[in-house]
Design an enzyme around this catalytic site. Structure first.
Site, PDB file in Angstrom:
ATOM      1  N   ASP A 119       4.306   0.637  11.998  1.00  0.00           N
ATOM      2  CA  ASP A 119       3.080   0.035  11.450  1.00  0.00           C
ATOM      3  C   ASP A 119       2.872  -1.402  11.901  1.00  0.00           C
ATOM      4  OD1 ASP A 119       3.286   1.751   8.238  1.00  0.00           O
ATOM      5  OD2 ASP A 119       2.705   2.411  10.235  1.00  0.00           O
ATOM      6  N   ARG A 171      -8.906  -0.156   4.469  1.00  0.00           N
ATOM      7  CA  ARG A 171      -7.999   0.842   3.874  1.00  0.00           C
ATOM      8  C   ARG A 171      -6.699   0.191   3.423  1.00  0.00           C
ATOM      9  NH1 ARG A 171      -6.113   4.813   7.594  1.00  0.00           N
ATOM     10  NH2 ARG A 171      -4.755   5.129   5.832  1.00  0.00           N
ATOM     11  N   LEU A 211       7.857  19.601   7.466  1.00  0.00           N
ATOM     12  CA  LEU A 211       9.068  19.155   6.744  1.00  0.00           C
ATOM     13  C   LEU A 211       8.810  19.151   5.226  1.00  0.00           C
ATOM     14  CD1 LEU A 211      10.106  16.173   9.070  1.00  0.00           C
ATOM     15  CD2 LEU A 211      11.088  18.477   9.012  1.00  0.00           C
ATOM     16  N   LYS A 219       0.856  -1.207   0.000  1.00  0.00           N
ATOM     17  CA  LYS A 219       0.000   0.000   0.000  1.00  0.00           C
ATOM     18  C   LYS A 219       0.884   1.246   0.000  1.00  0.00           C
ATOM     19  CE  LYS A 219      -1.714   1.637   4.023  1.00  0.00           C
ATOM     20  NZ  LYS A 219      -1.436   3.071   4.239  1.00  0.00           N
ATOM     21  N   ASN A 220       1.921   1.247   0.840  1.00  0.00           N
ATOM     22  CA  ASN A 220       2.727   2.467   1.023  1.00  0.00           C
ATOM     23  C   ASN A 220       3.768   2.669  -0.056  1.00  0.00           C
ATOM     24  OD1 ASN A 220       1.148   2.946   3.187  1.00  0.00           O
ATOM     25  ND2 ASN A 220       2.650   2.376   4.735  1.00  0.00           N
ATOM     26  N   CYS A 258      -4.770  12.718  12.538  1.00  0.00           N
ATOM     27  CA  CYS A 258      -5.677  11.567  12.435  1.00  0.00           C
ATOM     28  C   CYS A 258      -5.570  10.817  13.758  1.00  0.00           C
ATOM     29  CB  CYS A 258      -5.270  10.684  11.269  1.00  0.00           C
ATOM     30  SG  CYS A 258      -3.657  10.002  11.519  1.00  0.00           S
ATOM     31  N   ARG A 272       0.472  14.582  12.984  1.00  0.00           N
ATOM     32  CA  ARG A 272       0.953  14.399  11.593  1.00  0.00           C
ATOM     33  C   ARG A 272       1.105  15.739  10.882  1.00  0.00           C
ATOM     34  NH1 ARG A 272      -1.490   8.975   9.268  1.00  0.00           N
ATOM     35  NH2 ARG A 272       0.523   8.921   8.239  1.00  0.00           N
ATOM     36  N   PRO A 273       1.960  16.619  11.412  1.00  0.00           N
ATOM     37  CA  PRO A 273       2.225  17.903  10.745  1.00  0.00           C
ATOM     38  C   PRO A 273       2.898  17.680   9.390  1.00  0.00           C
ATOM     39  CG  PRO A 273       3.825  17.508  12.484  1.00  0.00           C
ATOM     40  CD  PRO A 273       2.808  16.413  12.592  1.00  0.00           C
ATOM     41  N   ILE A 274       2.969  18.748   8.581  1.00  0.00           N
ATOM     42  CA  ILE A 274       3.637  18.620   7.270  1.00  0.00           C
ATOM     43  C   ILE A 274       4.698  19.702   7.100  1.00  0.00           C
ATOM     44  CG2 ILE A 274       1.660  17.486   6.164  1.00  0.00           C
ATOM     45  CD1 ILE A 274       1.003  20.212   4.871  1.00  0.00           C
TER      46      ILE A 274
HETATM   47  C1  EPZ Z   1       4.182   6.983   6.190  1.00  0.00           C
HETATM   48  O1  EPZ Z   1       3.409   8.020   6.769  1.00  0.00           O
HETATM   49  C2  EPZ Z   1       3.254   5.782   6.091  1.00  0.00           C
HETATM   50  N1  EPZ Z   1       2.127   6.092   5.215  1.00  0.00           N
HETATM   51  C3  EPZ Z   1       2.737   5.414   7.487  1.00  0.00           C
HETATM   52  O2  EPZ Z   1       1.944   4.226   7.355  1.00  0.00           O
HETATM   53  C4  EPZ Z   1       3.944   5.097   8.377  1.00  0.00           C
HETATM   54  O3  EPZ Z   1       3.483   4.836   9.685  1.00  0.00           O
HETATM   55  C5  EPZ Z   1       4.906   6.287   8.396  1.00  0.00           C
HETATM   56  O4  EPZ Z   1       5.290   6.623   7.044  1.00  0.00           O
HETATM   57  C6  EPZ Z   1       6.170   5.997   9.188  1.00  0.00           C
HETATM   58  O5  EPZ Z   1       6.818   4.885   8.653  1.00  0.00           O
HETATM   59  C7  EPZ Z   1       2.311   6.015   3.876  1.00  0.00           C
HETATM   60  O6  EPZ Z   1       3.382   5.722   3.389  1.00  0.00           O
HETATM   61  C8  EPZ Z   1       1.108   6.293   3.021  1.00  0.00           C
HETATM   62  P1  EPZ Z   1       6.292  10.307   8.302  1.00  0.00           P
HETATM   63  P2  EPZ Z   1       4.000   9.534   6.804  1.00  0.00           P
HETATM   64  O7  EPZ Z   1       6.215  11.563   7.538  1.00  0.00           O
HETATM   65  O8  EPZ Z   1       4.722   9.824   5.553  1.00  0.00           O
HETATM   66  C9  EPZ Z   1       6.500  13.502  11.771  1.00  0.00           C
HETATM   67  C10 EPZ Z   1       0.045   2.867   7.628  1.00  0.00           C
HETATM   68  O9  EPZ Z   1      -0.488   2.368   8.618  1.00  0.00           O
HETATM   69  N2  EPZ Z   1       6.466  14.519  10.699  1.00  0.00           N
HETATM   70  O10 EPZ Z   1       7.495   9.442   8.189  1.00  0.00           O
HETATM   71  O11 EPZ Z   1       2.885  10.444   7.201  1.00  0.00           O
HETATM   72  C11 EPZ Z   1       5.128  12.849  11.930  1.00  0.00           C
HETATM   73  O12 EPZ Z   1       4.313  13.623  12.775  1.00  0.00           O
HETATM   74  C12 EPZ Z   1       0.541   4.303   7.675  1.00  0.00           C
HETATM   75  O13 EPZ Z   1       0.228   2.264   6.547  1.00  0.00           O
HETATM   76  C13 EPZ Z   1       6.661  15.853  11.029  1.00  0.00           C
HETATM   77  O14 EPZ Z   1       6.860  16.204  12.190  1.00  0.00           O
HETATM   78  O15 EPZ Z   1       5.013   9.401   8.018  1.00  0.00           O
HETATM   79  C14 EPZ Z   1       5.468  11.525  12.564  1.00  0.00           C
HETATM   80  O16 EPZ Z   1       5.637  11.751  13.951  1.00  0.00           O
HETATM   81  C15 EPZ Z   1       0.283   4.967   9.017  1.00  0.00           C
HETATM   82  N3  EPZ Z   1       6.607  16.785  10.037  1.00  0.00           N
HETATM   83  C16 EPZ Z   1       6.830  11.186  11.963  1.00  0.00           C
HETATM   84  O17 EPZ Z   1       7.339  12.406  11.400  1.00  0.00           O
HETATM   85  C17 EPZ Z   1       6.383  16.437   8.733  1.00  0.00           C
HETATM   86  O18 EPZ Z   1       6.370  17.341   7.857  1.00  0.00           O
HETATM   87  C18 EPZ Z   1       6.755  10.134  10.872  1.00  0.00           C
HETATM   88  O19 EPZ Z   1       6.007  10.678   9.854  1.00  0.00           O
HETATM   89  C19 EPZ Z   1       6.182  15.081   8.416  1.00  0.00           C
HETATM   90  C20 EPZ Z   1       6.228  14.128   9.417  1.00  0.00           C
END
Ligand code: EPZ
Length: 418
Positions: A305, A397, A125, A22-23, A116, A121-123
């Site tokens: 995950d 999902r 970065l 999926k990811n 969620c 889950r801020p963005i």
């Molecule tokens: C991806 O989410 C996956 N989703 C998630 O899988 C997975 O848990 C996660 O990576 C970590 O491995 C998909 O690939 C679609 P991150 P993503 O950005 O990209 C913080 C599942 O169950 N962060 O690596 O959203 C954030 O808050 C899902 O399949 C910031 O602070 O994860 C978190 O604490 C759930 N600022 C950490 O980084 C940002 O701009 C990891 O987030 C982005 C992230």
């Protein structure tokens, strides 16, 4: 709404093939609009996140068709740079569409994806990296508007190896002018898959899987047909289910290299694991013991995950375990549902203190998120008596045919419409 009715305690035996990841498929679909030519993504899993991403592409004007398990995307007529907020809310990881939209249209408008059930889950970065590539960003009334006449390569470093931010940067930089060097990149296998897909389309990306990725911008990308990697998290979910239930299960498709820490932890529980090429055989004779400690970390650490699935296993073992969730703020919301099944777990902040009770008992529980829902199914499969797991929309999902696959392994599981 549907529910699973599970009569627990059945051993699991046999072989199960895992779906495409999926990811990986989600960012690959986002990448498909980087070219106006046809893109085929083979063996896409029948899960609602993929259907939602396909709907997003259609809203942009692309033609997306599924047949024979493959997704065919023709985006020559794509012309819209706005993603409807209803779809961004449904699929928050659509935020990595920003990179594709900016590369294709020079602008992007999406609703702030927001948090969620597993965390804020801020963005930040994502946005700071896009600014490095020359993007101007304004945020108003919960919407983010990005604009950039011409993306320019840059040196970017991530304070945290965010998977989504890394993917957004690859998507935005693939056709930027000049070279981008990303330091502090996420090293997940799904990033390597995205690199391979982009390069199959004519991009010049190197270094994925390490913390430094180099992207040489190219003028245009051509079409491609691509088979994504298999889902290491689905594979891990079946391994934890087999551990809880006892039995002997062969999981086919996922690379053991992508599951090193989960396999190490399952051996620590007392399971026998034989791993060769893309086959992992697990043998569990029950009477397992808790892991002393599991800490979720970015790849190659223990994957967040699989945290809920490992907690469900430890709740059913003998001994005590400490489960630390380092990636997301609130990824233990499934624990009260496990407690209804007799689990002895105390959560303090990002740490769960688990006292294994040997065997849980059946109960009526409700899924609140994708992987927490999978953990409830695992707990119910190993529990004494009948359980029901409500609100399967979360599980749908990310898991295609979960009931069919588990039933084939010997589980007593029915899907009932209520
Ligand atoms: C991806 O989410 C996956 N989703 C998630 O899988 C997975 O848990 C996660 O990576 C970590 O491995 C998909 O690939 C679609 P991150 P993503 O950005 O990209 C913080 C599942 O169950 N962060 O690596 O959203 C954030 O808050 C899902 O399949 C910031 O602070 O994860 C978190 O604490 C759930 N600022 C950490 O980084 C940002 O701009 C990891 O987030 C982005 C992230």
């Amino acid at each position: 709404m549907d529910k699973y009715v599970i009569d627990g305690g059945k051993r699991l035996c046999g072989s199960v093939a895992v779906q495409s990841a999926k990811n990986s498929v989600l960012p690959l679909l986002a990448a498909s609009i980087l070219t106006e030519k046809r893109v085929v993504i083979r063996e896409t899993p029948g899960i609602s996140d993929v259907a939602c991403m396909a709907q997003i592409l259609r809203e942009l004007g692309a033609d997306v068709r599924f047949s024979g398990g493959n997704a065919t995307i023709d985006s020559a007529d794509a012309c819209c740079h706005e993603i409807p907020s209803s779809l961004t809310r449904e699929l928050r990881s659509s935020v990595f569409m920003l990179g594709s939209l900016l590369s294709r249209f020079g602008r992007a408008l999406i609703a702030y994806p927001g948090g969620c059930d597993i965390g804020l889950r801020p963005i930040d970065l994502h946005l700071s990296a896009l600014k490095r590539l020359g993007v101007s960003i304004s945020e108003r009334d919960g919407f983010i508007f990005c604009e950039c006449a011409k993306l320019r390569g840059a040196d970017i470093s991530l304070d945290f190896p965010s998977v989504g931010a890394t993917e957004n940067i690859l998507l935005a930089a693939a056709k930027a002018e000049g070279r981008t060097v990303l330091t502090g990149a996420a090293k997940e296998p799904e990033i390597v898959d995205l690199q391979n897909f982009l390069n199959a389309m004519g991009a010049k990306v190197a270094g994925a899987g390490t913390d430094v990725i180099e992207i040489e911008g190219v003028r245009e990308l051509h079409g491609a047909a691509f088979r994504p990697m298999k889902d290491r998290i689905e594979a891990g979910t079946f391994l934890f289910a087999a551990a809880v239930c006892g039995g002997e299960v062969e999981v086919v498709g996922a690379s053991p290299e992508n599951l090193r820490l989960p396999l190490h932890k399952l051996r620590e529980n007392g399971c026998k694991i034989h791993a060769k090429n893309d086959k992992i055989i697990i043998e569990s004779r029950g009477r397992l013991k808790c892991n002393r400690r599991i800490e979720t970390m970015p790849f190659p650490g223990f994957p967040t995950d699989l945290q809920a699935q490992a907690t469900a296993l430890n709740a059913s073992c003998a001994g005590c375990a400490l489960i630390v969730e380092n990636l997301f703020e609130t990824r233990f919301k499934y624990v009260p549902e496990l407690q209804k099944m007799g689990a002895d777990i105390e959560v303090k902040g990002r740490t769960a203190f688990v006292r294994g009770v040997g065997r849980l008992h059946g109960a009526s529980v409700t899924a609140g998120d994708l992987r927490g829902g999978a953990a409830l199914v695992i707990a119910a499969l190993g529990a004494e008596g009948v359980s029901e797991v409500l609100d399967l929309s979360h599980i749908d999902r990310g898991y295609a045919d979960l009931r069919t696959k588990l039933k084939k392994l010997g589980a007593d599981i029915r899907r009932v419409h209520i």
